[in-house]
Scaffold this motif. Structure first.
Motif, mmCIF file in Angstrom:
data_model
loop_
_atom_site.group_PDB
_atom_site.id
_atom_site.type_symbol
_atom_site.label_atom_id
_atom_site.label_comp_id
_atom_site.label_asym_id
_atom_site.label_seq_id
_atom_site.Cartn_x
_atom_site.Cartn_y
_atom_site.Cartn_z
ATOM 1 N N ALA A 13 -4.643 -5.228 1.789
ATOM 2 C CA ALA A 13 -5.688 -4.427 2.121
ATOM 3 C C ALA A 13 -7.015 -5.192 2.533
ATOM 4 C CB ALA A 13 -6.296 -3.905 0.810
ATOM 5 N N ALA A 72 -7.302 -1.708 -3.274
ATOM 6 C CA ALA A 72 -8.536 -2.454 -2.435
ATOM 7 C C ALA A 72 -8.137 -3.890 -2.914
ATOM 8 C CB ALA A 72 -9.726 -2.029 -3.013
ATOM 9 N N GLN A 73 -7.869 -4.357 -3.935
ATOM 10 C CA GLN A 73 -7.304 -5.630 -4.451
ATOM 11 C C GLN A 73 -6.230 -6.580 -4.104
ATOM 12 O OE1 GLN A 73 -8.417 -6.512 -8.644
ATOM 13 N NE2 GLN A 73 -9.004 -4.209 -8.890
ATOM 14 N N THR A 133 0.661 -1.119 0.002
ATOM 15 C CA THR A 133 0.135 -0.152 0.106
ATOM 16 C C THR A 133 0.809 1.142 0.093
ATOM 17 O OG1 THR A 133 -1.582 -1.069 1.324
ATOM 18 C CG2 THR A 133 -1.955 1.341 1.148
#
Length: 272
Positions: free
Chosen positions: A254, A249-250, A218
């Motif tokens: 996450a 988000a994938q 991230t």
């Protein structure tokens, strides 16, 4: 690249590289020259950044200078004048571009870069400091662009100055050549924190521990998106960031982060 404090290809150890607790520290080791940068230092820095970039054990990079007087005083004038370069004005011209390559390496590194500013950061050294994401400075640090005083202009660091402070502040510093104290640097917004010199290492360690505790996947995606959108028109940036949110988000990190939050436990980052 080794983590024993030496940099391959630099017999006199003018640049040091060390990895400890997920932090790679790159130190310009020329205190007798106020840590001024010569060609060997710049090429060694590029090699060190490349090593850190692909080392799975590194999550944060720290840039600093040896000693207590100077972070980096800019280019070593005795080794950057055309007569001493051995290659004439054309070679000198292309040699100056190595600093720009260092900036590009930092921007594309994919992990946080912390500047440990232990003294004067002047000219190209000021630019090197500003290329970092977060600056922690000792209270005796100073910043400035003295090039105008010798008939030069800080061309190579204009981009990082404009990215780090309001344009009129940058232009004033370039036009006057005056030095800025660490306290004023915080007020101007290009230094994050100032501490007594005796507390500098602890302050840097506190920040690097915090950064190293985050998801490296991230962090890379977010940092890359931040720099990619700096010069984009607002509408274009919004579209780009929406797409990047989908990518973040994938990621496995996450999913792990949200799962850990719901389960009230610390996340275990995989970096993917």
């Amino acid at each position: 690249m080794k983590s024993d404090g030496s940099t391959p290809g630099m017999s006199d150890d003018e640049l040091l590289y060390e990895v400890s607790e997920r932090v790679a520290t790159i130190t310009i080791n020329r205190p007798d020259r106020r840590n001024a940068m010569n060609g060997a230092v710049l090429e060694g820095m590029r090699a060190s950044l490349e090593s850190a970039k692909w080392d799975p054990e590194v999550r944060v990079v720290v840039l600093t200078g040896a000693g207590e007087k100077a972070f980096c005083a800019g280019a070593d004038l005795e080794q950057t004048m055309p007569a001493s370069s051995g290659g004439g004005p054309v070679a000198a011209h292309y040699g100056r571009g190595v600093l720009a390559e260092v900036f590009r390496d930092i921007f594309s590194l994919g992990m946080p870069v912390v500047g440990r500013i232990n003294g004067h950061a002047l000219a190209g050294g000021f630019g090197l400091a500003l290329a970092a994401d977060i600056l922690i400075a000792s209270d005796n640090a100073t910043f400035g662009t003295p090039e105008i005083n010798v008939g030069l202009w800080p061309m190579m660091i204009t981009t990082v100055m404009k990215r780090s402070m309001p344009p009129k502040v940058a232009l004033e510093l370039m036009m006057t050549g005056r030095r800025v104290s660490a306290a004023e640097a915080v007020e101007r917004g290009f230094v994050n924190k100032v501490v007594p010199a005796s507390d500098l290492d602890d302050a840097v360690a506190e920040v690097t521990r915090e950064l190293a505790s985050k998801s490296p996947a991230t962090m890379r995606l977010g940092r890359d998106a931040f720099y990619a959108t700096l010069d984009m028109p607002a509408d274009q940036a919004l579209g780009y960031l929406q797409a990047q949110l989908g990518v973040v988000a994938q990621t496995e990190d996450a999913v792990e982060g949200m799962t850990a939050f719901l389960q009230k436990r610390e996340p275990e980052w995989k970096g993917r």
